[in-house]
Design a protein around this motif. Sequence first.
Motif, PDB file in Angstrom:
ATOM      1  N   ASP A 167      43.036  45.838  48.275  1.00 33.41           N
ATOM      2  CA  ASP A 167      42.323  46.936  47.628  1.00 33.41           C
ATOM      3  C   ASP A 167      40.824  46.895  47.907  1.00 33.41           C
ATOM      4  O   ASP A 167      40.181  47.938  48.092  1.00 33.41           O
ATOM      5  N   HIS A 168      40.251  45.703  47.970  1.00 29.26           N
ATOM      6  CA  HIS A 168      38.817  45.582  48.237  1.00 29.26           C
ATOM      7  C   HIS A 168      38.467  46.167  49.597  1.00 29.26           C
ATOM      8  O   HIS A 168      37.504  46.931  49.736  1.00 29.26           O
ATOM      9  N   ALA A 169      39.255  45.839  50.618  1.00 26.07           N
ATOM     10  CA  ALA A 169      38.991  46.344  51.964  1.00 26.07           C
ATOM     11  C   ALA A 169      39.147  47.862  52.012  1.00 26.07           C
ATOM     12  O   ALA A 169      38.352  48.562  52.657  1.00 26.07           O
ATOM     13  N   ILE A 170      40.156  48.387  51.326  1.00 27.47           N
ATOM     14  CA  ILE A 170      40.379  49.836  51.344  1.00 27.47           C
ATOM     15  C   ILE A 170      39.223  50.573  50.674  1.00 27.47           C
ATOM     16  O   ILE A 170      38.700  51.563  51.205  1.00 27.47           O
ATOM     17  N   VAL A 171      38.808  50.082  49.502  1.00 33.89           N
ATOM     18  CA  VAL A 171      37.771  50.779  48.728  1.00 33.89           C
ATOM     19  C   VAL A 171      36.403  50.680  49.385  1.00 33.89           C
ATOM     20  O   VAL A 171      35.650  51.665  49.441  1.00 33.89           O
ATOM     21  N   ALA A 210      31.497  35.501  44.643  1.00 31.38           N
ATOM     22  CA  ALA A 210      30.667  35.240  43.466  1.00 31.38           C
ATOM     23  C   ALA A 210      31.540  34.977  42.250  1.00 31.38           C
ATOM     24  O   ALA A 210      32.552  35.653  42.037  1.00 31.38           O
ATOM     25  N   ALA A 211      31.138  33.987  41.444  1.00 33.24           N
ATOM     26  CA  ALA A 211      31.765  33.745  40.145  1.00 33.24           C
ATOM     27  C   ALA A 211      30.909  34.446  39.099  1.00 33.24           C
ATOM     28  O   ALA A 211      29.693  34.206  39.008  1.00 33.24           O
ATOM     29  N   VAL A 212      31.532  35.336  38.317  1.00 34.92           N
ATOM     30  CA  VAL A 212      30.769  36.148  37.377  1.00 34.92           C
ATOM     31  C   VAL A 212      31.448  36.188  36.016  1.00 34.92           C
ATOM     32  O   VAL A 212      32.671  36.035  35.903  1.00 34.92           O
ATOM     33  N   LEU A 244      31.096  39.534  46.176  1.00 35.45           N
ATOM     34  CA  LEU A 244      29.820  39.860  45.534  1.00 35.45           C
ATOM     35  C   LEU A 244      29.508  41.350  45.595  1.00 35.45           C
ATOM     36  O   LEU A 244      28.956  41.911  44.640  1.00 35.45           O
ATOM     37  N   ASP A 245      29.862  42.019  46.682  1.00 31.37           N
ATOM     38  CA  ASP A 245      29.493  43.420  46.812  1.00 31.37           C
ATOM     39  C   ASP A 245      30.167  44.300  45.755  1.00 31.37           C
ATOM     40  O   ASP A 245      29.651  45.359  45.406  1.00 31.37           O
TER      41      ASP A 245
END
Length: 314
Positions: free
Chosen positions: A102-106, A167-169, A246-247
């Motif tokens: 999903d990250h790559a698609i979005v 990133a750990a958030v 992170l993005d």
Amino acid sequence: MLKEKLNDLQAFVVVARERSFTRAAAQLGVSRSALSHTLLGLEERLGVRLLIRTTRSVSPTEAGNRLLTVLGPRLEEIASELTSLRASRNKPVGTVRITANDHAIVTVLWPRLHPLLLECPDINIEFSVGYELTDIAAQQFDAGVRMGDRVDNDMIAVRLTPDVTMAAVASPGYLVNRPSIVKPDDLLAHNCINLRLQTHGALYAWEFEKDGQAREVWVKGQTTFNNTFLMIQAALDDAGIAYVPLDLVAKHIASGALVQVLIDWSPRFPGYFLYYPDRRHLPAAFERVLDALRWSNQPDAGGKGSKSLAGRTT
């Protein structure tokens, strides 16, 4: 299984329609004697007489008429489809199927391909969300997207993005009155939001790196997802610490909705690569999709070409 040669069947159809070996031979670009020999061989193999021959004319038998009625339209369909396929080599038409998370698609695929869809209305793109390493040939995908450019020898990898920072958030509401987090092992005292990998069904080990020192932590927590965006929402809802690109959370960090921890331990991973079978004569639609996605073609690529690895990456 069709044992007869398509050329022999085509020859029969032309002779039966023209009712002349001479005219049919001229149309097919063969000699009259060669054409007659071909039809005699076809009849011999079928064990059925297809044509009635006289010194003046040729006409199909009853069996020949039956075969002509069924075969003629089918051969026309095949010829029409072959013509269409040849025409599509230079025209971007058809469906391109891509599997990616999903990250790559979005963040990558959709922003770059949406303008292409507006420009080329005959191109269709099917996105399939998945975290696993997909056998794109077996699953009938045209391409897959994953981090890193390690691919099988029969695949080509094309860089889509620069390296990705993780990133750990967590939300300020979660962190209040909680133990401090200075090193990765400190996460073991916290409620962490896990990611379950579909590939093996296992939980993802959080990876960190500082000054050349790598550390993996198998965190624990009350919630587990197989979707990055749900993990982020859970972190926003004070459910714990999430480990994500992170993005995706930069705007939440900037607004104060999330706080990044272990900043000096944040690792960088190879960016996204699109992989597809090494083959010639790529469809025009796929080539347009590839050009739209390629990192070296992006305005923010800084003029840099895509990373090359062992001759398998373009």
